[in-house]
Design a protein around this motif. Structure first.
Motif, PDB file in Angstrom:
ATOM      1  N   ALA A 138     -24.225  86.139  26.249  1.00 30.62           N
ATOM      2  CA  ALA A 138     -22.801  85.917  26.523  1.00 30.62           C
ATOM      3  C   ALA A 138     -22.065  85.391  25.287  1.00 30.62           C
ATOM      4  O   ALA A 138     -20.901  85.760  25.041  1.00 30.62           O
ATOM      5  N   ASP A 139     -22.718  84.561  24.496  1.00 26.93           N
ATOM      6  CA  ASP A 139     -22.070  84.011  23.302  1.00 26.93           C
ATOM      7  C   ASP A 139     -21.834  85.074  22.235  1.00 26.93           C
ATOM      8  O   ASP A 139     -21.027  84.871  21.315  1.00 26.93           O
ATOM      9  N   LEU A 140     -22.542  86.180  22.336  1.00 32.65           N
ATOM     10  CA  LEU A 140     -22.412  87.268  21.362  1.00 32.65           C
ATOM     11  C   LEU A 140     -21.690  88.473  21.963  1.00 32.65           C
ATOM     12  O   LEU A 140     -21.793  89.592  21.449  1.00 32.65           O
ATOM     13  N   ARG A 141     -20.954  88.242  23.012  1.00 31.24           N
ATOM     14  CA  ARG A 141     -20.291  89.286  23.797  1.00 31.24           C
ATOM     15  C   ARG A 141     -19.533  90.291  22.931  1.00 31.24           C
ATOM     16  O   ARG A 141     -19.614  91.505  23.147  1.00 31.24           O
ATOM     17  N   SER A 143     -19.721  90.655  19.554  1.00 30.70           N
ATOM     18  CA  SER A 143     -20.367  90.978  18.270  1.00 30.70           C
ATOM     19  C   SER A 143     -20.802  92.435  18.250  1.00 30.70           C
ATOM     20  O   SER A 143     -21.243  92.974  19.276  1.00 30.70           O
TER      21      SER A 143
END
Length: 249
Positions: A138-141, A143
């Protein structure tokens, strides 16, 4: 227990070479079933036959009782069987979220239409968000997928494989090339993926196989020589002779 996959006398020839030589296999609904064997045993060819990349020379593959042998891969996906690959298969220029959303559309019956009803777009977005959370990206959604570390790309590919809500999933070497820490994380993800699904895995790492599999089948020179629980396979003299050797000790 009912069978998710039933494979009967499956054969594949490439010219005069008989690569898969009459495989018979029952994969039970809800189990994690590993397929192991030495290099050149035919594991990737076997997966290609089950997932529709290759048409068999003869034999049958049934998914939930319905024949799928000879169908195109997208038709098999729409019937509920999805497959990942040894080499990462993500779209490098698209974001992580966009990759997942594409996978949702690809595995739906309307996946190849240019125009899509708004409802299908909303469902795809919602499903992509669910899978994004499951695979821990989710934190790299937003990227680009091509910029992700290797292990994250593999996690994304597993996410793309299950995005269309397939209930039978084939994972081809899911931990290949990973460090010990990455492999541990991948095992946890695969356990999550297995909840409510049937998994068949080709994997070289015996630690992963014995940790995850409910049953194991051993493929040698295109034939299944043994199927059983991890403990039974570990102690099977035919398997030790043909493949595991001292690793089984």
């Amino acid at each position: 227990m009912s069978h998710a996959l039933v494979i009967d006398d499956l054969k594949k020839n490439f010219g005069p070479a008989e690569v898969i030589r009459g495989v018979n296999l029952r994969v039970e609904k809800g189990e994690v079933h590993a397929v192991i064997g030495p290099n050149g045993a035919g594991k990737s060819t076997f997966f290609n036959l089950v997932s529709g990349a290759f048409a068999p020379t003869s034999g049958e593959v049934r998914l939930h009782g319905q024949r799928i042998d000879g169908l195109a891969p997208e038709k098999i996906q729409q019937r509920g069987l999805a497959r990942s690959f040894q080499v990462s298969n993500v779209f490098g220029n698209l974001s992580v979220f966009e990759n997942l959303r594409c996978a949702c559309f690809k595995q739906s019956a309307a996946g190849y239409t240019f125009w899509r009803p708004a409802g299908s777009v909303k469902r795809a977005n919602r499903r992509a968000e669910e899978v994004l959370a499951m695979i821990g990206l989710a934190d790299l959604r937003d990227s680009p997928a091509g910029a992700l570390p290797y292990a994250s790309q593999r996690a994304l590919e597993i996410g793309m494989t299950i995005a269309g809500e397939a209930d039978v999933v084939l994972l081809d070497e899911p931990t290949a090339g990973m460090s010990n820490t990455e492999t541990t994380q991948a095992i946890e993800l695969i356990r999550q993926v297995a909840e409510g699904r049937t998994l068949m895995i080709v994997e070289h790492d015996m630690g992963v196989v014995f940790e995850l599999a409910d049953r194991i089948s051993v493929l040698v020179y295109g034939e299944i020589i043994a199927t059983g629980t991890p403990e039974a396979i570990r102690n099977d003299p035919r398997v030790k002779e043909a493949y595991l050797g001292e690793e089984a000790a």
